[in-house]
Design an enzyme around this catalytic site. Sequence first.
Site, mmCIF file in Angstrom:
data_model
loop_
_atom_site.group_PDB
_atom_site.id
_atom_site.type_symbol
_atom_site.label_atom_id
_atom_site.label_comp_id
_atom_site.label_asym_id
_atom_site.label_seq_id
_atom_site.Cartn_x
_atom_site.Cartn_y
_atom_site.Cartn_z
ATOM 1 N N ASP A 147 0.692 -1.735 -0.230
ATOM 2 C CA ASP A 147 0.252 -0.244 -0.060
ATOM 3 C C ASP A 147 1.081 1.818 -0.197
ATOM 4 O OD1 ASP A 147 -3.013 -1.146 0.795
ATOM 5 O OD2 ASP A 147 -1.449 -2.405 1.648
ATOM 6 N N ASP A 174 -2.136 -2.819 -4.087
ATOM 7 C CA ASP A 174 -1.598 -1.258 -3.913
ATOM 8 C C ASP A 174 -0.703 -0.557 -4.005
ATOM 9 O OD1 ASP A 174 -4.233 -2.102 -3.906
ATOM 10 O OD2 ASP A 174 -4.770 -1.088 -2.501
ATOM 11 N N TYR A 177 -1.648 4.057 -5.793
ATOM 12 C CA TYR A 177 -3.371 4.749 -5.525
ATOM 13 C C TYR A 177 -3.439 5.808 -7.089
ATOM 14 C CZ TYR A 177 -2.830 2.784 -1.287
ATOM 15 O OH TYR A 177 -3.146 1.959 -0.466
ATOM 16 N N ASN A 207 -6.541 -3.899 -4.134
ATOM 17 C CA ASN A 207 -7.888 -3.061 -4.801
ATOM 18 C C ASN A 207 -7.712 -1.943 -5.799
ATOM 19 O OD1 ASN A 207 -7.123 -2.394 -1.701
ATOM 20 N ND2 ASN A 207 -9.072 -1.251 -2.185
ATOM 21 N N HIS A 291 -3.186 -9.586 -0.909
ATOM 22 C CA HIS A 291 -3.547 -8.338 -1.130
ATOM 23 C C HIS A 291 -4.262 -8.447 0.563
ATOM 24 C CE1 HIS A 291 -3.345 -3.983 -0.916
ATOM 25 N NE2 HIS A 291 -5.134 -3.912 -1.338
ATOM 26 N N HIS A 301 -11.529 -3.231 7.202
ATOM 27 C CA HIS A 301 -11.578 -4.633 6.196
ATOM 28 C C HIS A 301 -11.978 -5.516 6.644
ATOM 29 C CE1 HIS A 301 -9.959 -1.672 2.886
ATOM 30 N NE2 HIS A 301 -9.042 -0.951 3.806
ATOM 31 N N HIS A 330 -3.819 -4.139 2.590
ATOM 32 C CA HIS A 330 -4.901 -3.440 2.396
ATOM 33 C C HIS A 330 -5.343 -3.017 3.757
ATOM 34 C CE1 HIS A 330 -8.485 -3.050 0.094
ATOM 35 N NE2 HIS A 330 -9.439 -4.306 1.583
ATOM 36 N N VAL A 331 -4.548 -3.445 4.958
ATOM 37 C CA VAL A 331 -5.444 -2.737 6.271
ATOM 38 C C VAL A 331 -3.542 -1.920 6.314
ATOM 39 C CG1 VAL A 331 -5.377 -2.826 8.811
ATOM 40 C CG2 VAL A 331 -6.128 -4.751 6.969
ATOM 41 N N HIS A 332 -4.431 -0.505 7.209
ATOM 42 C CA HIS A 332 -2.723 0.050 6.782
ATOM 43 C C HIS A 332 -2.616 0.616 8.206
ATOM 44 C CE1 HIS A 332 -5.364 2.733 2.976
ATOM 45 N NE2 HIS A 332 -4.906 1.081 2.629
#
Length: 427
Positions: A147, A174, A177, A207, A291, A301, A330-332
């Site tokens: 990400d 990711d 962005y 995503n 991801h 999420h 995915h999870v920041h």
Amino acid sequence: MLKVWGLMAIVLIVLAGKVSSYDRPGTRKNVVMHPSNDDDHMTPEQVHISLVGSDKMRISWITKDSIIPSVVYGTVSGKYESSADGTSSSYHYLLIYQSGQIHDVVIGPLKPNTVYYYKCGGPDSPQEFNFKTPPSQFPIKFAVSGDLGTTEWTKSTLEHLSKWEHDVFVLPGDLSYANTFQPVWDVFGRLVQPLASQRPWMVTQGNHEIEHIPLLHDQKFTAYNNRWHMPFEESGSTSNLYYSFNVFGVHILMLGSYTNFEPGSDQYQWLENDLKNINRKNTPWLMAVIHAPWYNTNEAHQGEKESVEMKESMETLLYKAPVDLVFAGHVHAYERFNRVYQDKFDKCGPVYINIGDGGNQEGLATKYQDPNPEISLFREASFGHGQLEVVNATHAHWEWQRNDDDVSVQKDSVWLTSLLADSSCKI
């Protein structure tokens, strides 16, 4: 000012067993990077490299105008004993964006643990780049961060990565962005070039790479598939969205969270076949990269199809393999789990690590479930990156570096033993 923030960080750390939370400064602005020379339509930019088999490297770059897609290379700066030609392509998006010419050239065979110097477009190209091939013996060093985005936090993370002498960078989805605004992909390519042109980047989609717009742009992953070509064909895959590759002693599965993964799907059948063909004597370590995380105690999420249904479909395949480590994005935030299978501790299950903390503009996922499940050993909402050193066939060292006000600080570390070394975990 940095010293003040450092003191504040110490004060704001709250420990709860092996779980910590950290209140840090907020999001940072996006970086804007224009071409070095708008009038130069031939100079390579957005240069990045990726592994192809055991002794080859793919060189990818973009120019504004068409050129002969060729690379000259050698082991001495300024002297290029070898050359290779490749392919060029481009893509449209919404009829208002036209990419530059995207060039891909595979070079090799290459010697392990060797620095190569290369030029994109031929010997008269204005800039020389270099990279080092991975070694053919332990230890092997991987840098991991997901990400990324294009923010000032991203830039800081990349600077920290560049100071650690790793062999391969792994990115669990990711990337830019861009979110359909295609010029951001160009900014991302320029931002990562200093690092991505020197070490192979192995990526999977997230995503934010889907970029599908109903009625306007039917095709998914257009930019991702055109810009980031991974060695899927070499691993028997039919899709750039999932593949596998080897680095000495380590086999890595790059899985697609946003393409079909149910039993009977192309990806599922490919994964079954790939796992059957792994030679664990040659690659005693087995890792997977996704991801959308299968295990996650952050409030962000939760309950998403890509996590829940993919876990139901593929978890047993990875467990029986058995897979040592699973990285997700995915999870920041950062989170490390114990060895887990079917939501419980299992000494023969993978260690799950969520590391979607590269520095994107959406900010951090700061809220966790309370109480903390026993299977989650360390969690913290901060930007950062991971460092995995596979020391030998049985032991590896993992650590997570927090991006602490532009200083990389180790906050989590653990020694890992390969499941191959545990006689009770059948291979």
